[in-house]
Design a protein around this motif. Structure first.
Motif, PDB file in Angstrom:
ATOM      1  N   SER A 109      54.310  -2.655  25.622  1.00  0.00           N
ATOM      2  CA  SER A 109      54.508  -1.205  25.513  1.00  0.00           C
ATOM      3  C   SER A 109      55.116  -0.603  26.777  1.00  0.00           C
ATOM      4  O   SER A 109      55.354   0.600  26.826  1.00  0.00           O
ATOM      5  N   SER A 163      57.774   0.629  29.403  1.00  0.00           N
ATOM      6  CA  SER A 163      59.086   1.233  29.163  1.00  0.00           C
ATOM      7  C   SER A 163      60.187   0.434  29.847  1.00  0.00           C
ATOM      8  O   SER A 163      59.949  -0.273  30.832  1.00  0.00           O
ATOM      9  N   SER A 164      61.400   0.541  29.326  1.00  0.00           N
ATOM     10  CA  SER A 164      62.547  -0.157  29.918  1.00  0.00           C
ATOM     11  C   SER A 164      62.838   0.365  31.325  1.00  0.00           C
ATOM     12  O   SER A 164      63.312  -0.382  32.190  1.00  0.00           O
ATOM     13  N   HIS A 165      62.534   1.641  31.549  1.00  0.00           N
ATOM     14  CA  HIS A 165      62.740   2.215  32.895  1.00  0.00           C
ATOM     15  C   HIS A 165      61.841   1.529  33.921  1.00  0.00           C
ATOM     16  O   HIS A 165      62.290   1.190  35.030  1.00  0.00           O
TER      17      HIS A 165
END
Length: 572
Positions: free
Chosen positions: A353, A355-357
């Protein structure tokens, strides 16, 4: 054992993968009951009144003592099993590598949330969490020291123990523990100093936006620092220094003087360390009476019972006891595997879960932190080796400098960091450089204390031989000093590396004067994730840090450990 056995194919294997999955699973298992729940802070206010300092100091010393007792028990049990069981060693040492590289704040959510769940309406959970967190800053270098000492015991002494048919308990108490005492004592001092270093983070912290605090010297110093209260900060540091001096005189100096008798040498030193307190205790009629009438009989009774139990185990190795133990082992394994599968699924789900950031921030953070750790280690190595050898080989210098370095090493660098940071921001460009200074202030002592211990155990026979053969300067270092201190230097470097990564959590993300200053780094990510309660980022960052540290250990430190075992043992 040959050095060639430790090739690059052993960088990572199934064992390491299982360990990392288990780590993520355990973290998830402990924090999962509290994910999404509101956490109630302790509700305790820490006052910066000077009259509170004596009580706060006693509370902090009590927590430190509790954590040290846990650390010592863990050291002896864990280190002994790892050094005597080859199968266990293959798993336990990588686990120890990982544990010593996990920052205190990575343990914090798991420990705090778990104990809050057990003690929801009491501060007992926070108190226990504080002790356990201090334990995580003390135990690992002591365990490495004891483990390494048992691995370099001279072959002659091992053969003598075998000849006299000593059972495992007698061998432990007459050979292994005495041989490791010197390194264990100095690493205990370092662990105590490390406990002071992280005391501020353990007694007062933020988790999921909530403030938790306990009355103590660490929380007092952090409160004073956050408020910019220079007067309270000054007197807090003075109190800390006073406590350190008292403990040094009452405990560490007597222990150092006592431990000198465990040196392996044929020629006794003319300049043995001494302690005024130890001399008084030895001459005291009351102390001698209590020792002879109460303490000695009690220890003798316990020793006899352990001896009988050890003999019974030796006799029943092939009996029914073994079958019962085997059944118990299989039950535990099945339970562990089932729990691991359940918690691993939850951990993987939680990690996915992220985030890509946040993922894009991890690699740059690793690079920046790795560079800072390397620079801090090089600087520490440059000065601690010559100074440590000078202290360890000259008892007069040791008597003068040992309490001084003990005091300096014990002062939490985080308490002084606002001043350091202010200087570096104005002169050199901010937290990027200042964080290296804080890493150095917190971890250089691991190397120094181990080098001192290594230099102190050099037998007088070898020193006399070096003098007779006229060894001086670099030749003396090459032939006598460096080979003798190498195993201890190695232990110091390993624990200092883990300590540097640990220190990154407080050096790359700094809060003072109600302002937060951060820089790019893995420690900053972990601190940020802890404060915000971002568990996916926290678990991923922690595991990445562990992978980096274990990778370095397997490609560098493991090879050097093999070299230490093979070439740098002092044989009689």
């Amino acid at each position: 054992m040959k050095l060639e056995k430790f090739d690059l194919k052993q960088k990572f294997g199934v064992i390491d993968i299982i360990i990392f999955i288990s780590l993520a699973a355990v973290l998830f298992l402990i924090i999962s009951p509290n994910i999404g729940k509101t956490i109630n802070p302790s509700g305790i206010e820490v006052s910066t009144k000077l009259s509170n300092l004596p009580r706060y100091a006693l509370l902090s010393v009590g927590r430190m003592a509790g954590a040290y007792i846990l650390s010592l028990i863990f050291t002896l049990v864990y280190g002994y099993i790892a050094s005597h069981n080859k199968r266990a060693e293959a798993i336990m040492i990588p686990i120890l590598d990982i544990l010593q590289s996990i920052p205190v704040l990575s343990f914090l959510p798991a420990v705090v949330l778990g104990l809050i769940a057990i003690f929801p309406n009491s501060n007992i959970g926070i108190e226990l969490a504080c002790i356990i967190l201090i334990f995580t800053s003390q135990a690992w270098n002591m365990t490495f020291s004891f483990y390494n000492s048992t691995k370099i015991i001279p072959r002659d002494l091992k053969e003598a123990a075998y000849t006299f048919q000593l059972n495992k308990w007698r061998q432990f108490k007459t050979l292994e523990l005495p041989f490791s005492i010197m390194g264990l004592v100095w690493n205990s001092m370092m662990s105590w100093a490390g406990g002071w270093f992280f005391l501020m983070a353990c007694e007062m912290f933020t988790l999921k936006g909530k403030d938790f605090r306990l009355p103590g010297l660490g929380s007092y110093l952090q409160t004073a620092s956050n408020e910019g209260n220079g007067k309270a900060l000054f007197w807090g540091i003075v109190t800390l220094v006073l406590v350190i001096v008292i403990l040094d005189q009452l405990i560490w100096r007597p222990v150092i003087a006592w431990s000198d008798k465990f040196k392996v040498e044929l020629t006794e030193s003319d300049d043995a360390p001494h302690s005024f307190i130890l001399t008084i205790m030895r001459r005291s009629v009351i102390v001698n009476t209590i020792t002879e009438k109460i303490f000695t009989p009690f220890i003798r009774n316990i020793n006899e019972k352990i001896d009988k139990f050890a003999d019974k185990i030796e006799k029943n190795k092939k009996g029914k006891v073994n079958k019962t133990i085997n059944i118990s082992k299989w039950c535990i394994r099945i339970l562990f595997i089932g729990l691991l599968i359940y918690s691993s699924y939850g951990a993987i789900k939680l990690v996915l879960s992220i985030s890509s950031h946040d993922i894009s921030r991890i690699l740059p953070a690793v690079a920046h932190s790795f560079f800072r750790v390397a620079v801090a280690q090089i600087i520490a190595l440059a000065w601690t080796v010559p100074v440590g050898v000078a202290i360890g080989m000259n008892k007069k210098i040791a008597n003068l400098l040992q309490p001084i370095i003990q005091i300096i090493a014990s002062i939490p660098a985080t308490a002084l960091f606002p001043v350091v940071l202010g200087f570096f921001i104005n002169a050199f460009g901010g937290l990027n450089i200042a964080s290296i200074a804080l890493m150095l202030m917190g971890t250089q002592w691991y190397i120094l204390f181990n080098v001192v211990a290594g230099a102190m155990v050099i037998p007088e026979d070898l020193k006399s031989a070096a003098k007779i053969y006229g060894l001086k300067g670099w030749k003396k270092w090459k032939v006598l000093i460096l080979p003798s201190i190498f195993p201890y230097l190695l232990t110091g470097m390993i624990t200092a590396t883990g300590g540097c990564w640990n220190a990154s959590i407080v050096s790359e993300y700094v809060t003072f004067g109600r302002k937060t200053v951060s820089t790019t780094g893995l420690g900053a990510l972990i601190s940020e994730a802890t404060e915000k309660g971002d568990f996916p980022l926290l678990i991923v960052s922690t595991i990445v840090m562990c992978i980096v540290v274990v990778g370095v250990n397997k490609t560098l430190w493991k090879r050097l450990y093999s070299l230490s075992e093979e070439r740098f043992k002092i044989e009689l």
